[in-house]
Design a protein around this motif. Structure first.
Motif, short mmCIF file in Angstrom:
data_model
loop_
_atom_site.label_atom_id
_atom_site.label_comp_id
_atom_site.label_asym_id
_atom_site.label_seq_id
_atom_site.Cartn_x
_atom_site.Cartn_y
_atom_site.Cartn_z
N VAL A 83 69.55 -53.09 -19.52
CA VAL A 83 69.99 -54.27 -20.27
C VAL A 83 70.63 -55.29 -19.33
N VAL A 84 71.48 -54.81 -18.44
CA VAL A 84 72.13 -55.72 -17.47
C VAL A 84 71.09 -56.35 -16.55
N LEU A 85 70.12 -55.54 -16.10
CA LEU A 85 69.06 -56.09 -15.24
C LEU A 85 68.19 -57.11 -15.98
N LEU A 86 67.90 -56.85 -17.27
CA LEU A 86 67.13 -57.81 -18.04
C LEU A 86 67.89 -59.12 -18.22
N LEU A 87 69.20 -59.02 -18.47
CA LEU A 87 70.00 -60.24 -18.58
C LEU A 87 70.08 -60.97 -17.23
N ALA A 88 70.19 -60.23 -16.15
CA ALA A 88 70.20 -60.86 -14.82
C ALA A 88 68.85 -61.51 -14.53
N ALA A 89 67.77 -60.87 -14.94
CA ALA A 89 66.44 -61.46 -14.76
C ALA A 89 66.31 -62.72 -15.61
N GLY A 90 66.83 -62.67 -16.83
CA GLY A 90 66.81 -63.85 -17.69
C GLY A 90 67.63 -64.99 -17.11
N LEU A 91 68.78 -64.65 -16.54
CA LEU A 91 69.62 -65.67 -15.90
C LEU A 91 68.90 -66.26 -14.69
N SER A 92 68.23 -65.42 -13.94
CA SER A 92 67.49 -65.89 -12.78
C SER A 92 66.35 -66.82 -13.19
N GLU A 93 65.61 -66.43 -14.22
CA GLU A 93 64.51 -67.27 -14.72
C GLU A 93 65.05 -68.60 -15.25
N ALA A 94 66.14 -68.52 -16.02
CA ALA A 94 66.73 -69.75 -16.56
C ALA A 94 67.25 -70.65 -15.44
N ALA A 95 67.85 -70.05 -14.44
CA ALA A 95 68.34 -70.84 -13.31
C ALA A 95 67.19 -71.53 -12.59
N GLY A 96 66.10 -70.81 -12.43
CA GLY A 96 64.93 -71.40 -11.77
C GLY A 96 64.34 -72.56 -12.55
N ARG A 97 64.51 -72.56 -13.86
CA ARG A 97 63.97 -73.64 -14.68
C ARG A 97 64.97 -74.76 -14.92
N ILE A 98 66.24 -74.42 -15.09
CA ILE A 98 67.24 -75.41 -15.51
C ILE A 98 67.88 -76.12 -14.33
N LEU A 99 68.22 -75.41 -13.27
CA LEU A 99 68.96 -76.04 -12.18
C LEU A 99 68.21 -77.19 -11.51
#
Length: 163
Positions: free
Chosen positions: A6-22
């Protein structure tokens, strides 16, 4: 699903979101820090949920292809080894090579998901890989549609009426 996954999935989601939003935030200096953080956290939860659904949707698609699908809920589950590469999804933010590297990363993770799906359903590896690819593409298109809708609503909602 274990807490580590679950933590890794949230970290992956954060990484994907960062790649799109930043990259978008970098191009718009007027965006407040709190708004960017809210977008990033919301994107992390949504992307993490999409990653979590990927093997489930692939298993449903595989169940449609086999004559007698397994009744024991034999959907492949995320393991730390399978989900860990997704934490590098922020590679999407790199100019020029980012989308290609992101595609290679997702294809590699999808290939890793195809093996347990093939074992669980009795399909061949290529058929299982096709189910994983269709599930990933379908989820990606759905999320992209929602993203575009949110942007359209956000832009429409922030316009001011002329006096």
């Amino acid at each position: 699903m274990s807490p580590v996954v679950v933590v890794l999935l949230l970290a992956a989601g954060l990484s994907e979101a960062a790649g799109r939003i930043l990259p978008l935030v970098a191009r718009r200096p007027g965006v407040s820090r709190s708004a960017a953080i809210r977008l990033l956290l919301t994107g992390a939860v949504v992307e993490g949920a999409v990653f979590a659904l990927w093997p489930v949707i692939a298993s449903v698609l595989a169940g449609l292809l086999v004559a007698d699908p397994p009744q024991d809920g034999a959907a492949p589950v995320w393991t730390p080894g399978l989900v860990a590469p997704l934490v590098l999804a922020a590679v999407l933010a790199f100019p020029l090579l980012g989308p290609l590297l992101h595609l290679l990363l997702v294809a590699g993770v999808g290939a890793g998901l195809a093996t347990p799906l093939a074992a669980a359903t009795g399909l061949g590896w290529w058929a299982a890989a096709g189910c994983v690819a269709v599930a990933g593409a379908g989820l990606g298109l759905a999320v992209e549609g929602v993203r575009r809708l949110v942007v359209r609503i956000g832009v429409t909602g922030t316009r001011e009426l002329p006096a």
